[in-house]
Design an enzyme around this catalytic site. Structure first.
Site, PDB file in Angstrom:
ATOM      1  N   ASP A  26     -23.871  48.562  75.360  1.00  0.00           N
ATOM      2  CA  ASP A  26     -25.145  48.817  75.405  1.00  0.00           C
ATOM      3  C   ASP A  26     -25.439  49.198  76.952  1.00  0.00           C
ATOM      4  O   ASP A  26     -25.132  49.168  77.505  1.00  0.00           O
ATOM      5  CB  ASP A  26     -25.910  47.175  74.748  1.00  0.00           C
ATOM      6  CG  ASP A  26     -27.004  46.771  75.549  1.00  0.00           C
ATOM      7  OD1 ASP A  26     -27.881  46.945  74.175  1.00  0.00           O
ATOM      8  OD2 ASP A  26     -28.047  46.773  76.303  1.00  0.00           O
ATOM      9  N   ASP A  36     -19.976  44.177  71.155  1.00  0.00           N
ATOM     10  CA  ASP A  36     -20.737  44.679  71.874  1.00  0.00           C
ATOM     11  C   ASP A  36     -21.132  43.977  73.124  1.00  0.00           C
ATOM     12  O   ASP A  36     -20.788  43.527  73.902  1.00  0.00           O
ATOM     13  CB  ASP A  36     -23.008  43.946  71.118  1.00  0.00           C
ATOM     14  CG  ASP A  36     -23.779  44.908  71.712  1.00  0.00           C
ATOM     15  OD1 ASP A  36     -24.045  46.014  72.061  1.00  0.00           O
ATOM     16  OD2 ASP A  36     -24.488  44.711  69.409  1.00  0.00           O
ATOM     17  N   GLU A  80     -24.144  53.433  73.295  1.00  0.00           N
ATOM     18  CA  GLU A  80     -25.610  53.679  73.045  1.00  0.00           C
ATOM     19  C   GLU A  80     -26.369  54.535  74.952  1.00  0.00           C
ATOM     20  O   GLU A  80     -26.115  53.582  75.709  1.00  0.00           O
ATOM     21  CB  GLU A  80     -26.957  51.913  73.018  1.00  0.00           C
ATOM     22  CG  GLU A  80     -27.909  52.307  72.913  1.00  0.00           C
ATOM     23  CD  GLU A  80     -28.450  51.348  73.010  1.00  0.00           C
ATOM     24  OE1 GLU A  80     -29.356  51.183  72.107  1.00  0.00           O
ATOM     25  OE2 GLU A  80     -28.295  49.927  73.739  1.00  0.00           O
ATOM     26  N   HIS A 128     -31.045  47.245  65.002  1.00  0.00           N
ATOM     27  CA  HIS A 128     -31.497  45.810  65.646  1.00  0.00           C
ATOM     28  C   HIS A 128     -32.350  46.068  66.178  1.00  0.00           C
ATOM     29  O   HIS A 128     -33.162  44.646  66.216  1.00  0.00           O
ATOM     30  CB  HIS A 128     -30.089  44.800  65.142  1.00  0.00           C
ATOM     31  CG  HIS A 128     -29.823  45.431  67.445  1.00  0.00           C
ATOM     32  ND1 HIS A 128     -28.935  46.688  67.499  1.00  0.00           N
ATOM     33  CD2 HIS A 128     -30.190  45.043  68.139  1.00  0.00           C
ATOM     34  CE1 HIS A 128     -28.874  46.808  68.911  1.00  0.00           C
ATOM     35  NE2 HIS A 128     -29.439  45.993  69.129  1.00  0.00           N
ATOM     36  N   ASP A 129     -32.776  47.295  66.181  1.00  0.00           N
ATOM     37  CA  ASP A 129     -33.833  48.127  67.437  1.00  0.00           C
ATOM     38  C   ASP A 129     -34.237  48.410  67.186  1.00  0.00           C
ATOM     39  O   ASP A 129     -34.930  49.137  67.156  1.00  0.00           O
ATOM     40  CB  ASP A 129     -33.315  48.643  69.691  1.00  0.00           C
ATOM     41  CG  ASP A 129     -32.026  47.555  69.110  1.00  0.00           C
ATOM     42  OD1 ASP A 129     -32.752  46.509  69.614  1.00  0.00           O
ATOM     43  OD2 ASP A 129     -32.033  48.054  70.246  1.00  0.00           O
TER      44      ASP A 129
END
Length: 599
Positions: A228, A120, A291, A364-365
């Site tokens: 991210d 990440d 993302e 995860h979100d």
């Protein structure tokens, strides 16, 4: 013939199938990515927090599942204000997860199993405890002051006064994006937590430092990055350095996606520079995914066009925002299947000729897919989980499986605000209740949409703490682990796990799944999700009943009696009634055009 050889021998691939060497499809076009949220995956030392040792111990689970890539959420040194997305040292491992030596062991073990490992990349912001920010904050004259966004109060207003923040931007975690620093009388920007100050990508020294860090990880053997909120690194800056107010806030932090920090004016320049400085010359073996909240199909075409050399694919948020009400994600509305089909279909069509889709239901979100889009009741959990899996994995793009998704894990039964750990959820509750909202109503929204739903520990066994830890888990284990767990699923041939395994194998062995055209059928049907895939002479028909009631449909011409390639019902098609789809039933039929013509 190997799967990769089959893919490379296809000469009829469409122009949007990636950028492999010699014009062949990129390797990730038939790959499946598995996301690990390390804190909740598996704990090897009994402290209640997942770690690298726990991941190493369960790699055989991933190998049996058949995934190609393992993506790790952040494991860098961090104060853990936002569970590791607040990084204080990009080139070290947080002790809660392990050591660099353990990371190297994990990387070697992943590679030994024929998989790749993706890190990440969180470079829109750092932790406020990162040495760069500590130095930046030390003095207005610091050489690193301009590494972050420091600004004076709004013109004509006193520093620290209500409304004196430099812009009206709202944080994703509630409240203003600006934190007042009494020592200097200025504010610093944080699009997320106040402990996550934004880096100033306008400063070339910042970009050079980030590029050097990225090369360091690639040289260590990492196979790519999930980036991210990467479309936030370019802010809309005036010539005098002024940042502009955004559109009126409409109950969500960033309104209609036109905020001044989404896909800013230099975003393509920054990503192309990153590609030149970091990926060029070795990008054929890597994977990069950005993302990008608020990104449109048209913008994604630019970001993922191989000729532009930016990123391989993007995570878009359109389909996971369809059930958001006027008050945002914590104000959910019922989802209409027709809206979902229209959204996903538009992305399939939009990236057909150029670029590439990433496919996901949850991460995860996001809350658990089977609870959000399916039916997590004991009667329909397995069927709806496998139905959703079939739909997603038969679309064109690279599928992402989030840990526990392959087990059909569900949302958790959170009872009070004390059960939540996520900073977004806790801050939302505090701000909403302070503004006069009914606490019970706020809790209902959190139970539906909180990120903590995805962060309860992976359920490995029916035993104590679901086999996640011998200690006290950092967040409570879902009590349904006595029925929903990996040990039980792997022993049951028709479980959610084995259906995912068969879907992944299908993507590896049927080139039409990875590279075929996509055509939506019955777009206005409120229960039936149907489409075809075609590559050369091979066609697939995908039929899914996305409801708890029976659905009857007429098969398209020429499909009667076609081979059942995969289905989620152990008993197959209802004899003599191919047009009947039972609750949450999903089927994939296969035919060749020659056979269809003969029929």
């Amino acid at each position: 013939m190997s799967t990769r050889t089959q893919q490379q021998d296809i000469t009829a691939q469409r122009p949007g199938t990636g950028s492999g060497p010699g014009g062949t499809p990129a390797w990730w076009t038939d790959a499946v990515v598995y996301q690990i949220y390390p804190r909740s995956f598996a704990d090897s030392d009994g402290d209640g927090i997942g770690d690298l040792g726990g991941i190493i111990a369960h790699l055989d689970h991933l190998q049996e599942l058949g995934v190609d890539v393992v993506w790790l959420s952040p494991i860098y040194s961090s104060p853990q204000d936002d569970n590791g997305y607040d990084i204080s040292d990009y080139q070290d491992i947080d002790p809660v997860f392990g050591t660099l030596e353990q990371f190297d062991e994990l990387l070697g073990a992943v590679h030994a199993r024929g998989m790749k490992l993706v890190m990440d990349l969180v470079v829109n912001h750092t932790s406020d405890e990162h040495p760069w920010f500590v130095e930046s904050r030390s003095s207005p004259d610091s050489p690193k002051r301009d590494w972050y966004w420091w600004r004076a109060p709004r013109r004509g207003m006193e520093a620290g006064a209500p409304g004196a923040e430099p812009t009206n931007w709202q944080s994703a975690f509630s409240g203003s994006t600006w934190e007042y620093d009494e020592a200097s009388g200025e504010y610093y920007l944080h699009l997320f937590s106040r402990k996550q100050p934004d880096l100033n990508w306008e400063n070339p020294e910042v970009r050079q430092a980030v590029h050097a860090m990225m090369r360091w990880w690639l040289d260590r053997g990492v196979d790519g990055f999930r980036m991210d909120v990467i479309n936030m690194i370019s802010k809309d800056v005036a010539e005098d350095g002024h940042l502009h107010d955004g559109p009126p806030v409409d109950g969500t932090p960033w309104g209609d996606g036109s905020a001044s920090f989404l896909c800013g004016p230099r975003i393509h320049e920054f990503l192309q520079e990153m590609h030149r400085e970091v990926f060029a010359g070795r990008d054929a073996e890597l994977i990069t995914v950005g993302e990008m909240p608020g990104v449109t199909v048209e913008q994604a075409q630019l970001f993922t066009d191989p000729a532009r050399a930016e990123v391989d694919m993007v995570f878009q948020f359109e389909h996971v925002g369809l059930d958001h009400g006027p008050g945002g994600k914590f104000d959910p509305e019922p989802l209409r299947l027709t809206d979902l089909k229209a959204s996903l279909g538009r992305w399939q069509e939009g990236l057909e000729e150029v670029g590439w889709n990433s496919l996901y239901w949850n991460n995860h979100d996001q809350p658990r897919a089977v609870s959000r889009f399916g039916d997590d009741s004991p009667e329909h959990r397995v069927a709806s989980a496998t139905c959703l899996a079939t739909l997603l994995h038969l679309h064109r793009g690279t599928p992402y499986v989030y840990q526990g998704e392959e087990l059909g894990m569900t949302n958790a039964p959170f009872e009070t605000i004390e059960d939540f750990r996520d900073i977004e959820s806790v801050n939302h509750y505090r701000h909403a209740v302070a503004a006069g909202a009914d606490p019970a109503g706020v809790l209902r929204g959190l139970r539906w949409s909180s990120r903590d739903n995805a962060r309860t520990p992976v359920q490995w066994t029916a035993g104590a703490n679901a086999g996640f830890t011998t200690g006290t888990p950092w967040i409570a284990v879902n009590p349904n682990h006595d029925e929903v767990n990996a040990e039980t699923a792997r022993a049951e041939p028709h479980s959610v796990f084995h259906h995912y395994r068969r879907l992944i194998e299908l993507r590896h062995t049927e080139p039409v799944v990875a590279l075929g055209d996509f055509t939506m059928l019955a777009p206005h049907h409120e229960q039936l999700y149907a489409f075809t895939r075609r590559l050369g002479d091979v066609e697939l028909l995908v039929l899914a009943n996305v409801s708890g009631e029976e659905v009857r449909t007429d098969l398209p011409e020429g499909w009667a009696g076609a081979e059942l390639l995969i289905g989620n019902r152990p008993d197959g098609v209802v004899p003599g009634d191919e047009g009947l789809l039972r609750p949450w039933e999903a089927r994939v039929h296969r035919r060749t055009r020659g056979a269809a013509t003969q029929g």
